[in-house]
Design an enzyme around this catalytic site. Structure first.
Site, PDB file in Angstrom:
ATOM      1  N   HIS A   1       1.410   2.275  -3.588  1.00  0.00           N
ATOM      2  CA  HIS A   1       0.259   3.020  -4.105  1.00  0.00           C
ATOM      3  C   HIS A   1       0.238   4.442  -3.554  1.00  0.00           C
ATOM      4  O   HIS A   1       0.035   5.417  -4.287  1.00  0.00           O
ATOM      5  CB  HIS A   1      -1.050   2.320  -3.710  1.00  0.00           C
ATOM      6  CG  HIS A   1      -1.265   0.990  -4.359  1.00  0.00           C
ATOM      7  ND1 HIS A   1      -1.061   0.774  -5.710  1.00  0.00           N
ATOM      8  CD2 HIS A   1      -1.700  -0.193  -3.855  1.00  0.00           C
ATOM      9  CE1 HIS A   1      -1.354  -0.482  -6.000  1.00  0.00           C
ATOM     10  NE2 HIS A   1      -1.729  -1.094  -4.890  1.00  0.00           N
TER      11      HIS A   1
ATOM     12  N   GLU B   1       0.825  -1.212   0.000  1.00  0.00           N
ATOM     13  CA  GLU B   1       0.000   0.000   0.000  1.00  0.00           C
ATOM     14  C   GLU B   1       0.857   1.259   0.000  1.00  0.00           C
ATOM     15  O   GLU B   1       0.443   2.291  -0.535  1.00  0.00           O
ATOM     16  CB  GLU B   1      -0.943  -0.003   1.202  1.00  0.00           C
ATOM     17  CG  GLU B   1      -1.885  -1.201   1.269  1.00  0.00           C
ATOM     18  CD  GLU B   1      -2.698  -1.400   0.009  1.00  0.00           C
ATOM     19  OE1 GLU B   1      -2.956  -0.411  -0.720  1.00  0.00           O
ATOM     20  OE2 GLU B   1      -3.085  -2.553  -0.271  1.00  0.00           O
TER      21      GLU B   1
END
Length: 421
Positions: free
Chosen positions: A22, A19
């Protein structure tokens, strides 16, 4: 307890780095990130810093980065809404409050909305307490407060779908990319701490009564050739022996600086699938050297080798050599972590690196709801010159999520039956 801690740390690290990829590339592209979540389901911890809420959620089955413009996270100010405004010294709106008891906030400017645009032109227009039509400019970081819930507005240029295909694709690709980077870093640390294996074909131990022992091989012998074929690495020795079951071979070894020839007959071993291979009865543990530059190379090589192995296993799954019963979910990974943890921290680090690469590869598969599926849609958009209909794409991803959840349930049930029944 030790297993639970190891599992939580490994899972948290893998999801965090995925994550984080991202998140960082979304920020780099100027996208507003609303939430950075580890886990799924109900929130058990949350803290807002800047414009992003950082949360830990109950179910250890993934995580997500929620970006503005990806879903219906905006709020429209419809004509007739009665709102309260907080403005700065330049008369620019910094906070808009509605659907709550505004009497508790006496410093508000009240307005009945006539028109508003919180994405492009950033203004709100309406009638004030004296029935005058007034217009206020809205700050790009203006906060909406609805029923006590705060939400930073997302100007159009800060929304995910407003970015170029390249920016969106890189934001999505960065998640799996960071899993490969994490694996490389783990292997690098292993190389720095534990040393880099040289794979020199130096025998660690000779098994009693097996061909090598019967031929006079000793621990510490360095194999230099087999049947005249030069042996440089342990992998060379293993490959030659395995390819000559039940055959006579001549092994040349370096013993204390002297060359010694040993004649032996390779033992034939049969696997469960019926395939036969050769074995001479030696055990091996590679010598290691401590060299930072070689540790970097080792990190890259191990990441590449493990990636190839996982793709090979994936190919076997596609061709039917493996069935769905061979897959493992969170329960299976937990049990495997329990077994690996018994063999020390280095084995646990190797396991974490493998899982990280596996997570990266699985997410790159061109399946709906996965990063690879989204990248596939971006590819279609680049070829067509215009995006796929958002509603149709959303339906495809929704179906994909449902199918993945069904697969997760099936795999988890198989794990439960395998380990507890």
């Amino acid at each position: 307890m030790q297993t639970a801690i190891a599992f939580i740390l490994i899972f948290g690290m893998l999801v965090f780095f995925h994550e984080l990829g991202h998140f960082l590339f979304a920020k780099r592209a100027g996208i507003l990130v609303r939430e950075f979540a580890i886990g799924m389901g109900p929130k058990i911890y949350g803290k807002t810093h800047g414009e992003t809420m950082y949360t830990i959620r109950l179910l250890p089955i993934g995580g997500y980065v929620r970006m503005a413009g990806e879903d219906m996270d905006g709020t429209e100010l419809q004509p007739g809404y009665r709102i309260g405004l907080i403005v700065n010294e330049d008369n620019i709106v910094k906070k808009i409050i509605f659907n709550q008891n505004n009497k508790q906030l006496p410093d508000l400017l009240f307005l009945e909305v006539e028109r508003a645009d919180l994405e492009k032109d950033l203004f709100v227009e309406g009638y004030d307490e004296e029935e005058r039509l007034v217009r206020y400019q809205v700050a790009r970081d203006c906060v909406l407060v609805e029923n006590g819930r705060e939400l930073v507005i997302a100007p159009h240029d800060r929304q995910f779908n407003a970015k170029t295909v390249g920016q969106r694709a890189m934001t999505i690709f960065a998640g799996p990319l960071f899993n490969f980077i994490l694996a490389f870093v783990i292997y690098l640390v292993i190389g720095l701490i534990h040393g880099v294996p040289t794979y020199e074909p130096i025998i660690t131990e000779v098994v009693e009564n097996d061909p090598a022992a019967q031929a006079g091989m000793l621990a510490g012998d360095k194999v230099t050739a087999i049947n005249g074929q030069v042996v440089e690495k342990w992998q060379d020795l293993a490959a030659i022996v395995q390819d000559h079951p039940n055959e006579d071979i001549k092994v040349t070894v370096d013993r204390n600086g002297q060359s010694v020839n040993l004649n032996m007959t390779v033992k034939e071993v049969q696997q469960q699938d019926g395939e036969k291979y050769g074995q001479i009865g030696v055990r091996y543990e590679s010598p290691r050297e401590f060299n930072p530059l070689k540790a970097v190379v080792y990190g890259a090589q191990e990441t590449y080798n493990m990636t190839v192995k996982i793709f090979e296993l994936l190919g076997m799954l596609i061709t039917g050599k493996f069935t769905i019963d061979a897959l493992s979910g969170p329960v299976g990974i937990y049990k495997a972590t329990e077994q690996v943890a018994q063999y020390g921290i280095m084995n646990l680090m190797n396991w974490a690196a493998m899982l990280s690469i596996n997570l990266g590869i699985m997410n790159l598969l061109p399946l709906p709801a996965l990063d690879g599926g989204r990248l596939l849609f971006f590819g279609f958009e680049a070829l067509r010159g215009k995006p796929i209909d958002r509603q149709k794409e959303g339906i495809v991803h929704f179906v994909g999520i449902v199918l993945l959840m069904i697969l997760m349930v099936v795999v988890t049930w198989n794990d439960i039956q395998r380990f507890f029944f």
